[in-house]
Design a protein around this motif. Structure first.
Motif, mmCIF file in Angstrom:
data_model
loop_
_atom_site.group_PDB
_atom_site.id
_atom_site.type_symbol
_atom_site.label_atom_id
_atom_site.label_comp_id
_atom_site.label_asym_id
_atom_site.label_seq_id
_atom_site.Cartn_x
_atom_site.Cartn_y
_atom_site.Cartn_z
ATOM 1 N N ASP A 101 0.843 -1.204 0.000
ATOM 2 C CA ASP A 101 0.000 0.000 0.000
ATOM 3 C C ASP A 101 0.878 1.254 0.000
ATOM 4 O O ASP A 101 2.109 1.170 -0.070
ATOM 5 C CB ASP A 101 -0.992 -0.025 1.167
ATOM 6 C CG ASP A 101 -0.327 0.051 2.541
ATOM 7 O OD1 ASP A 101 0.874 0.425 2.620
ATOM 8 O OD2 ASP A 101 -0.990 -0.256 3.543
ATOM 9 N N HIS A 122 2.966 -1.212 3.575
ATOM 10 C CA HIS A 122 2.507 -2.482 4.137
ATOM 11 C C HIS A 122 2.163 -3.474 3.012
ATOM 12 O O HIS A 122 1.550 -3.065 2.011
ATOM 13 C CB HIS A 122 1.255 -2.280 5.002
ATOM 14 C CG HIS A 122 1.443 -1.302 6.110
ATOM 15 N ND1 HIS A 122 1.107 0.033 5.987
ATOM 16 C CD2 HIS A 122 1.940 -1.457 7.364
ATOM 17 C CE1 HIS A 122 1.377 0.655 7.122
ATOM 18 N NE2 HIS A 122 1.892 -0.214 7.961
ATOM 19 N N ILE A 168 0.156 -6.191 0.898
ATOM 20 C CA ILE A 168 -1.286 -6.336 0.680
ATOM 21 C C ILE A 168 -1.628 -7.799 0.449
ATOM 22 O O ILE A 168 -0.991 -8.469 -0.374
ATOM 23 C CB ILE A 168 -1.741 -5.512 -0.540
ATOM 24 C CG1 ILE A 168 -1.380 -4.035 -0.379
ATOM 25 C CG2 ILE A 168 -3.240 -5.666 -0.770
ATOM 26 C CD1 ILE A 168 -1.551 -3.221 -1.653
ATOM 27 N N ILE A 183 -4.741 -9.925 -0.938
ATOM 28 C CA ILE A 183 -6.037 -9.853 -1.617
ATOM 29 C C ILE A 183 -6.666 -11.239 -1.600
ATOM 30 O O ILE A 183 -6.048 -12.216 -2.024
ATOM 31 C CB ILE A 183 -5.889 -9.355 -3.061
ATOM 32 C CG1 ILE A 183 -5.251 -7.970 -3.079
ATOM 33 C CG2 ILE A 183 -7.254 -9.320 -3.754
ATOM 34 C CD1 ILE A 183 -4.948 -7.456 -4.477
ATOM 35 N N GLU A 189 -0.142 -5.823 7.931
ATOM 36 C CA GLU A 189 -0.545 -5.996 6.540
ATOM 37 C C GLU A 189 -1.889 -5.334 6.278
ATOM 38 O O GLU A 189 -2.711 -5.165 7.181
ATOM 39 C CB GLU A 189 -0.625 -7.476 6.178
ATOM 40 C CG GLU A 189 -1.703 -8.244 6.931
ATOM 41 C CD GLU A 189 -1.845 -9.688 6.495
ATOM 42 O OE1 GLU A 189 -1.665 -9.979 5.293
ATOM 43 O OE2 GLU A 189 -2.152 -10.536 7.371
ATOM 44 N N THR A 190 -2.088 -4.953 5.037
ATOM 45 C CA THR A 190 -3.382 -4.484 4.562
ATOM 46 C C THR A 190 -4.067 -5.645 3.862
ATOM 47 O O THR A 190 -3.462 -6.309 3.016
ATOM 48 C CB THR A 190 -3.213 -3.299 3.591
ATOM 49 O OG1 THR A 190 -2.780 -2.155 4.333
ATOM 50 C CG2 THR A 190 -4.520 -2.967 2.886
ATOM 51 N N ILE A 195 -7.524 -7.149 1.754
ATOM 52 C CA ILE A 195 -8.722 -6.840 0.970
ATOM 53 C C ILE A 195 -9.511 -8.129 0.762
ATOM 54 O O ILE A 195 -9.001 -9.084 0.167
ATOM 55 C CB ILE A 195 -8.368 -6.241 -0.403
ATOM 56 C CG1 ILE A 195 -7.543 -4.959 -0.238
ATOM 57 C CG2 ILE A 195 -9.634 -5.951 -1.199
ATOM 58 C CD1 ILE A 195 -7.022 -4.400 -1.553
ATOM 59 N N ILE A 250 -3.963 2.896 -1.684
ATOM 60 C CA ILE A 250 -3.119 2.037 -2.526
ATOM 61 C C ILE A 250 -2.927 2.704 -3.880
ATOM 62 O O ILE A 250 -3.900 3.125 -4.518
ATOM 63 C CB ILE A 250 -3.771 0.649 -2.719
ATOM 64 C CG1 ILE A 250 -4.014 -0.020 -1.361
ATOM 65 C CG2 ILE A 250 -2.899 -0.235 -3.609
ATOM 66 C CD1 ILE A 250 -4.876 -1.279 -1.449
ATOM 67 N N LEU A 308 -2.720 -1.809 -7.397
ATOM 68 C CA LEU A 308 -4.080 -2.304 -7.174
ATOM 69 C C LEU A 308 -4.606 -2.962 -8.448
ATOM 70 O O LEU A 308 -4.542 -2.365 -9.523
ATOM 71 C CB LEU A 308 -4.992 -1.149 -6.770
ATOM 72 C CG LEU A 308 -6.417 -1.501 -6.352
ATOM 73 C CD1 LEU A 308 -6.420 -2.294 -5.048
ATOM 74 C CD2 LEU A 308 -7.264 -0.234 -6.204
#
Length: 317
Positions: A110, A114, A116, A118, A168-169, A171, A252, A257
């Motif tokens: 991001d 961090h 990501i 998904i 962490e991010t 999604i 992001i 992304l």
């Protein structure tokens, strides 16, 4: 085989202390003293769990050891971009899990550095997963995936950011989600994963975006939210289809992304694009071969044993 816990170097102790201090930065001053006992209890519980279960000796895939991946990866220097594949060393449990997943991938970083994760949650075959994989197997797999994140990806992110990155991010893409993902057994599995992360990997979530959320998710959220600590629940953002691109792009960069989430990334250099998915058919199902052991661990017995006995397979370098 060495049963004792590995001795921490002075440098490692300083790093752990700094990380612990950073994890307290967001805690209001009025809570820091009163929560000291709870923080100490959790730290001791996590330490003992790691020691008793030899967590520091779990194998992790790296560019050097060439172990097969447990999770798809895109955009890091420490590990080649790759997909989960049926290769020597991978267990049948890991293959069964991969064939039930709607698609997941550690995908770049991001805007704050961090990593990501998904997860195409809406395409998971929860019924098949619950039928073919036990809760214990899911828990072991989740732990191994977290160790890969913490030992392989996080150090690289820290180096590039110039500060320690330990969160962490995440999604969760809920496109195509229906009631089938929320049968009671599946919710038990979800709670097991949440408990593992909260008990043994506290303060490692930066933000969780639940995107393209259907109306039913708000009902499910009322069930799941009490399982979360309040500080964790405060990091959760539930976004409908219209809100998703605008909010995600705030945190992001578009090149990091995937296009299906509103960004510009396609990862067209590798099969499956940004997030490989057996369910979506952009990668084929994994097939069990004679070199895949039928064991509850994510890697074959010989790999697990080799990592337990020496540094082979468990250290990033």
């Amino acid at each position: 085989m060495h049963d004792q816990h590995p001795v921490l170097t002075d440098e490692k102790k300083k790093e752990l202390l700094h990380t612990f201090r950073q994890s307290l930065e967001d805690v209001p001053d009025s809570h820091r003293f009163t929560d000291t006992d709870a923080a100490k209890k959790q730290f001791v519980m996590s330490y003992n769990w790691r020691k008793d279960n030899h967590i520091d000796r779990l194998p992790c895939a790296t560019r050097q050891n060439k172990l097969p991946l447990l999770v798809n990866v895109r955009g890091y220097d420490a590990i080649d971009d790759g997909n989960v594949e049926s290769k020597p060393g991978l267990s049948q449990t890991a293959i069964r899990i991969a064939n039930c997943m709607g698609g997941d991938c550690f995908h770049k970083v991001d805007r704050e550095g961090h990593p990501i994760m998904i997860d195409r949650t809406g395409y998971h075959d929860a019924k098949k997963l619950c039928h073919e994989v036990s809760i214990d197997e899911i828990s072991i797999f989740q732990t191994a995936s977290n160790e890969f994140l913490n030992r392989v990806i996080m150090p690289e992110c820290s180096q590039k950011a110039g500060r320690i990155i330990f969160k962490e991010t995440v999604i969760f893409d809920c496109t195509h989600m229906g009631i089938r993902q929320f049968q009671m057994t599946a919710l038990h599995y979800l709670k097991s994963v949440i408990d593992t992360i909260q008990n043994y990997y506290p303060e490692t979530l930066h933000r969780l975006f639940i995107v393209n959320a259907p109306g039913i998710l708000h009902t499910i959220w009322r069930i799941v939210k009490p399982w979360l600590e309040q500080r964790t629940a405060d990091k959760v953002f539930i976004l409908n289809h219209a809100e998703t691109p605008k909010v995600l792009l705030k945190y992001i960069a578009p090149e990091n992304l995937p296009r299906f989430l509103g960004g510009s990334c396609t990862c067209d250099h590798i099969e499956g694009g940004c997030v490989p998915s057996v369910m979506l058919g952009n990668v084929p199902p994994l097939k069990v071969a004679e070199y895949n052991d039928n064991v509850s661990t994510p890697y074959n017995t010989d790999v697990m044993q080799a990592a337990l006995e020496d540094n082979l397979y468990r250290n990033p370098t």
